[in-house]
Design an enzyme around this catalytic site. Structure first.
Site: not given
Lengths: 102, 492
Positions: B418-420, B459
């Site tokens: 997701n965040d990456v 996150s």
């Protein structure tokens, strides 16, 4: 035994050694290496054994006992986990052969 | 006897360094851990012969206690270490690391308590001698630093602080990663409280140094324990790898310091090597996430993004797709890039992913894996999992090597990451991720995101990638979803 300046030199040289070792590690090995270095500081077991070994009363023995218990967990756990991870890396090194079999 | 012990420690230290060196290459890595293991066994065995142990009046009891403690601690770690799933590896490392930190701290506790005992015992005979007008040859120590020596006391106390914080902090990190602790908020003004707490703790550390009382020692350790908890709880999930690595380095440092206290060269060398190697590794990780180490600790990742999350919404909606369609799309693609994340680990989908990859390769599709430096919970976490499933190295690409290639990619399959892949890191200065290098998934023709639900990632940051026109969402458990894709490709 190892005092003052001599220890300072050891600290410095060991510090540079650590930097040198890790600066050449490919990303894929970071987790196993972290785990491996986690195992290496399991050497605290030696210190814990001495701490318990020199204990003279029940309080010191109780605390020393905890020290050895924790340190043994660090050393053994660190080894087992690292070994398991690196075992898989070994298998995939021979992937050419293994991949074709499938 | 002394020579034998010292020589063995020397050998052990050399084996550790050589072992770590070998662990830095995939070809020799396995030999490396074996060498280090041999060093550890030798060092442990020879310590049983140490005169400090055998000359103690309590020697028999202590030997028995040592063996029991090793059996329990080692046995527990052996069983859990053998059993733990590859996906849960990070928290297990955190746990073992915490144990090491705790051990270093307890060694300091034993040493400080022994010195405190000397001060307390010394007080009485001294006054007795004084009454007879006699001077003692060696004045009884009046403080712990006098009893232990200045340098040793300072390092014992520093090691105690670091070890204790690494201990309680690692336990919290373990609890968070293991899903046993989900809160990131503890107290209002946490940073301020931590600062005050740290200062008070240092104050008590100074008190330990200058007095010979028991009370400061107890309070000092209690404060350090609490501080470790307070420091770690606010740290967000995405920053966990950095924290674990940092605690690993800190434990090494604490071990090195306590090694000086005990005059044990093997501990000094091994501890310091780990301390510096771990510090560098922590720095590399933090850099990969575009966050400084102090930032990780003091910014409280979970607190700022609430505002920006709202700003992203309204830019579009998520568009769903069925597994069948994705399978067809991939089978006729020229190039497929797979981006695995922690979700793949949780779903244990790596074997299925490899099966799918093999099917696609048979169909003439070029398949590549793109690994973000901090994908998963630790650097290299995804590589370990893919290696476990049998994915060959040459299909796996680092971020720098693949980012330019997304333009030539027909389908990018994001599994549980997701965040990456959050483009907000590139173009939204208000995003807490802003500035973090990401995988340019959005540049490929089609992006398929396999995700369990519509929620945000670990996150807690909204991901605009999911709302883009070329993105389709495949909701469901990672393993099931990939299974659907395999079926779809097989049926063609």
């Amino acid at each position: 035994m190892i005092e003052g300046l001599a220890a300072l030199y050891i600290f410095m040289l060991a510090g540079f050694t650590g930097f040198e070792i890790i600066s050449k590690v490919p990303v894929i090995l970071h987790t196993p290496l972290m785990s491996g270095s986690n195992f290496v500081h399991g050497i605290v077991l030696v210190g814990a054994m001495i701490a318990l070994g020199i204990a003279e009363n029940p309080t010191q023995q109780a605390i020393g006992f905890i020290a050895v218990l924790l340190a043994a967990g660090n050393a053994v756990g660190g080894y087992v986990v690292t070994e398991r991870m690196l075992e898989m890396f070994k298998a995939s090194d021979k992937k050419g052969a293994a991949g074709e079999k499938k | 006897m002394g020579i034998l012990i010292q020589a063995t420690y020397f050998l052990a230290a050399a084996l550790f360094i050589l072992g770590l060196k070998q662990m830095s290459s995939p070809v020799t890595a396995r030999r490396g851990i074996h060498w280090a293991g041999v060093g550890m066994v030798l060092a442990t065995l020879v310590t049983f012969l140490a005169p400090e142990l055998s000359e103690n009046p309590q020697a028999v009891t202590n030997y028995i206690l040592i063996i029991i403690a090793i059996a329990i601690g080692g046995g527990y770690a052996w069983v859990t270490g053998k059993k733990v799933a590859m996906t849960d590896m990070p928290q297990m490392i955190a746990m073992y690391n915490g144990m090491g930190g705790g051990a270093a701290a307890t060694i300091a506790a034993v040493e400080l308590l022994k010195a405190q005992g000397e001060v307390a015992a010394g007080a009485e005979p001294a006054s007795l001698l004084g009454a007879f007008g006699l001077e003692t040859l060696n004045a009884a120590p009046t403080s712990i630093s006098e009893a232990m020596g200045t340098d040793i006391t300072i390092l014992a106390i520093l090691g105690a602080i670091i070890g204790t914080i690494a201990f309680s902090g690692s336990i919290i990190a373990w609890a968070k990663l293991d899903g046993r602790l989900n809160t990131s908020k503890l107290l209002p003004q946490q940073q301020l409280i931590n600062l005050v707490l740290a200062l008070v703790m240092i104050g008590f550390g100074v008190a330990v140094f200058f007095t010979g009382d028991l009370m400061p020692i107890v309070v000092f350790f209690a404060l350090a324990l609490i501080l470790g908890v307070f420091i770690t709880v606010p740290v967000g999930g995405a920053d966990m790898p950095v924290i674990i690595s940092l605690f690993n380095a800190l434990t090494g440092l604490a071990v090195g310091f306590e090694g000086y206290v005990l005059g044990n060269a093997a501990m000094i060398i091994a501890g310091t090597v780990v301390g510096s190697a771990g510090t560098l590794l922590t720095h590399l990780m933090a850099k990969a996430m575009n966050r400084s180490v102090s930032n990780v600790f003091f910014s409280g990742f979970g607190t700022t993004q609430v505002a920006s999350a709202g700003a992203v919404e309204g830019g579009g909606s998520m568009k769903e797709i069925q597994g069948q369609d994705v399978g067809i799309m991939m089978a006729y693609a020229s190039q497929v890039v797979i981006i695995p994340g922690y979700g793949m680990a949780v779903a244990q989908a790596q074997h299925k992913v490899w099966e799918l990859t093999q099917l696609l390769i048979e169909k003439g599709v070029k398949v590549k894996f793109a690994i973000h430096p901090v994908a998963g919970r630790m650097p290299g976490h995804m590589n370990v999992l893919l290696a476990e499933a049998g994915v060959p190295y040459d299909l796996i690409y680092d971020m720098e090597d693949i980012n330019a290639d997304f333009q030539n990619t027909t389908v990018t399959l994001v599994i549980g990451a997701n965040d990456v892949v959050n483009p907000a890191a590139k173009n939204d200065p208000s995003s807490p991720l802003f500035g973090m290098p990401i995988l340019n998934a959005e540049q490929s023709d089609n992006v398929i995101v396999i995700k369990r639900g519509r929620g945000t990632g670990f996150s807690g940051v909204e991901n605009p990638l999911f709302l883009l026109d070329n993105t389709r969402m495949l909701f469901g458990d990672g393993q099931k979803a990939v299974n659907e894709l395999i079926q779809a490709v097989k049926e063609l």
